[in-house]
Design an enzyme around this catalytic site. Structure first.
Site, mmCIF file in Angstrom:
data_model
loop_
_atom_site.group_PDB
_atom_site.id
_atom_site.type_symbol
_atom_site.label_atom_id
_atom_site.label_comp_id
_atom_site.label_asym_id
_atom_site.label_seq_id
_atom_site.Cartn_x
_atom_site.Cartn_y
_atom_site.Cartn_z
ATOM 1 N N SER A 145 0.866 -1.191 0.000
ATOM 2 C CA SER A 145 0.000 0.000 0.000
ATOM 3 C C SER A 145 0.896 1.233 0.000
ATOM 4 C CB SER A 145 -0.848 -0.011 1.281
ATOM 5 O OG SER A 145 -1.398 1.264 1.534
ATOM 6 N N TYR A 158 -2.587 -1.367 10.420
ATOM 7 C CA TYR A 158 -2.526 -1.500 8.956
ATOM 8 C C TYR A 158 -1.195 -0.948 8.422
ATOM 9 C CZ TYR A 158 -4.000 -1.127 4.053
ATOM 10 O OH TYR A 158 -4.102 -1.243 2.680
HETATM 11 P P1 NAI Z 1 -11.251 -5.988 -0.472
HETATM 12 O O1 NAI Z 1 -11.781 -5.800 0.884
HETATM 13 O O2 NAI Z 1 -12.207 -6.053 -1.605
HETATM 14 O O3 NAI Z 1 -10.315 -7.266 -0.577
HETATM 15 C C1 NAI Z 1 -9.675 -7.893 0.480
HETATM 16 C C2 NAI Z 1 -9.944 -9.381 0.353
HETATM 17 O O4 NAI Z 1 -9.188 -10.085 1.331
HETATM 18 C C3 NAI Z 1 -11.411 -9.722 0.583
HETATM 19 O O5 NAI Z 1 -11.850 -10.567 -0.457
HETATM 20 C C4 NAI Z 1 -11.394 -10.450 1.915
HETATM 21 O O6 NAI Z 1 -12.406 -11.419 2.089
HETATM 22 C C5 NAI Z 1 -10.031 -11.092 1.859
HETATM 23 N N1 NAI Z 1 -9.573 -11.519 3.178
HETATM 24 C C6 NAI Z 1 -9.698 -10.870 4.351
HETATM 25 N N2 NAI Z 1 -9.181 -11.613 5.346
HETATM 26 C C7 NAI Z 1 -8.725 -12.759 4.772
HETATM 27 C C8 NAI Z 1 -8.100 -13.923 5.268
HETATM 28 N N3 NAI Z 1 -7.797 -14.054 6.579
HETATM 29 N N4 NAI Z 1 -7.776 -14.909 4.402
HETATM 30 C C9 NAI Z 1 -8.049 -14.783 3.081
HETATM 31 N N5 NAI Z 1 -8.647 -13.699 2.557
HETATM 32 C C10 NAI Z 1 -8.966 -12.696 3.392
HETATM 33 O O7 NAI Z 1 -10.239 -4.769 -0.707
HETATM 34 P P2 NAI Z 1 -9.098 -4.597 -1.795
HETATM 35 O O8 NAI Z 1 -8.948 -3.163 -2.008
HETATM 36 O O9 NAI Z 1 -9.326 -5.446 -2.958
HETATM 37 O O10 NAI Z 1 -7.817 -5.093 -0.992
HETATM 38 C C11 NAI Z 1 -6.866 -5.988 -1.526
HETATM 39 C C12 NAI Z 1 -5.492 -5.633 -0.990
HETATM 40 O O11 NAI Z 1 -5.115 -4.360 -1.498
HETATM 41 C C13 NAI Z 1 -5.385 -5.537 0.521
HETATM 42 O O12 NAI Z 1 -4.176 -6.121 0.945
HETATM 43 C C14 NAI Z 1 -5.371 -4.038 0.775
HETATM 44 O O13 NAI Z 1 -4.687 -3.702 1.949
HETATM 45 C C15 NAI Z 1 -4.618 -3.569 -0.454
HETATM 46 N N6 NAI Z 1 -4.801 -2.162 -0.761
HETATM 47 C C16 NAI Z 1 -6.000 -1.682 -1.222
HETATM 48 C C17 NAI Z 1 -6.157 -0.332 -1.478
HETATM 49 C C18 NAI Z 1 -7.432 0.255 -1.991
HETATM 50 O O14 NAI Z 1 -7.540 1.494 -2.031
HETATM 51 N N7 NAI Z 1 -8.410 -0.521 -2.396
HETATM 52 C C19 NAI Z 1 -5.057 0.612 -1.261
HETATM 53 C C20 NAI Z 1 -3.834 0.000 -0.785
HETATM 54 C C21 NAI Z 1 -3.732 -1.332 -0.547
#
Ligand code: NAI
Length: 261
Positions: A145, A158
């Site tokens: 991130s 985080y």
């Molecule tokens: P999201 O909330 O849609 O995706 C996160 C996914 O991780 C979800 O599908 C969730 O069910 C899954 N998850 C949560 N705990 C879990 C576990 N213990 N085991 C397996 N899966 C698990 O949000 P997004 O944005 O797609 O996030 C994906 C990655 O991108 C994350 O690591 C987040 O920190 C990172 N990120 C996202 C940003 C954004 O603005 N959307 C910015 C910077 C980083």
């Protein structure tokens, strides 16, 4: 398109939604074999699998929790038993919650660190172990991130997890470069996914975020997925230890844009 990704096997964690789902679809368009790890029952990726198959790729799903060693091992085993190999590992799963640091419970701290950082470590370790055993010059991508660099009040767990992701990525890149295994990170800025749904539903909060982005808009998941396929492809064969920021310039001190500094 990256022809060398055709037939390669990629495991993507947390791919039931958001960036993980967008990456799964994009790897599918590249005709890769995609192993979709999803977490919650309601994130069941059957529709994503159908779309990947329509675009010429192959896909399977596996439910699991990245913070559990056994679940990560099963993801890799399933990839290998179904598709015969593991070439690319994308450690994407991540969570956050907003709370002033003096009120942050140990339970919340542990939940975020064990998903974002420990889960990432386990994914790296298992994937690299397999690649070493089978002489595969594979690629690992860790979803970090902008907050591996930008401090983030009320999200200390985080920010700490993503700061950890930076040195985890760089250390493994250095350690396994002689074996041809590349380890990189992607550092998204503000992207339109479920993790931000609540924040972006509030127009005022959303405007505040947009003000932090020199390019002036919230990023799209596809813009992150495009970087993930490039980083995994042979076009990036000499790239390791990088964090590729996909942030519309957020890490470049937007407060200093002309007239503001
Ligand atoms: P999201 O909330 O849609 O995706 C996160 C996914 O991780 C979800 O599908 C969730 O069910 C899954 N998850 C949560 N705990 C879990 C576990 N213990 N085991 C397996 N899966 C698990 O949000 P997004 O944005 O797609 O996030 C994906 C990655 O991108 C994350 O690591 C987040 O920190 C990172 N990120 C996202 C940003 C954004 O603005 N959307 C910015 C910077 C980083």
């Amino acid at each position: 398109m990256y022809p060398d990704l055709q037939g390669k096997t990629v495991v993507i964690t947390g791919a039931g939604t958001g960036l993980g789902q967008a990456m799964a679809l994009r790897f599918g368009q590249e005709k890769a074999n995609v192993v979709i790890n999803y977490f919650k029952e309601e994130e069941n990726p059957d529709d994503t699998i159908k779309e990947i198959e329509r675009s010429g790729g192959k896909a399977i799903k596996i439910q699991g929790d990245v913070s559990k060693e056994e679940d990560i091992k099963q993801m890799i085993q399933k990839a290998v038993s179904e598709f015969g190999s593991l070439d690319i590992m994308v450690n994407n799963a991540g969570i956050e919650n907003e709370v002033p640091s003096d009120e942050l419970t140990l339970e919340d701290w542990n939940r975020v660190i064990s998903t974002n950082l420990t889960g990432m470590f386990l994914g790296c370790r298992e994937a690299i172990d397999y690649m070493l055993d089978h002489g595969i010059k594979g690629s690992v991508i860790n979803m970090s991130s902008v907050h591996q660099q930008i401090p983030w009040p009320h999200f200390v767990h985080y920010a700490a997890s993503k700061g950890g992701a930076k040195l985890l990525t760089e250390t493994l890149a250095l350690e396994y470069a002689p074996k041809g295994i590349r380890v990189n990170a992607i550092g998204p800025g503000a992207i339109d996914t479920p993790i931000n749904a609540e924040k972006f539903a509030d127009e005022k909060l959303k405007e505040g975020v947009v003000e932090l982005i020199p390019m002036g808009y919230i990023g799209k998941p596809e813009e992150v997925a495009a970087c993930a396929v490039w980083l995994s492809s042979s076009e990036a064969s000499y790239v390791t230890g990088l964090t590729l920021y996909v942030d519309g310039g957020m890490t470049k001190y937007p407060g200093f844009q002309a007239g503001k500094g």
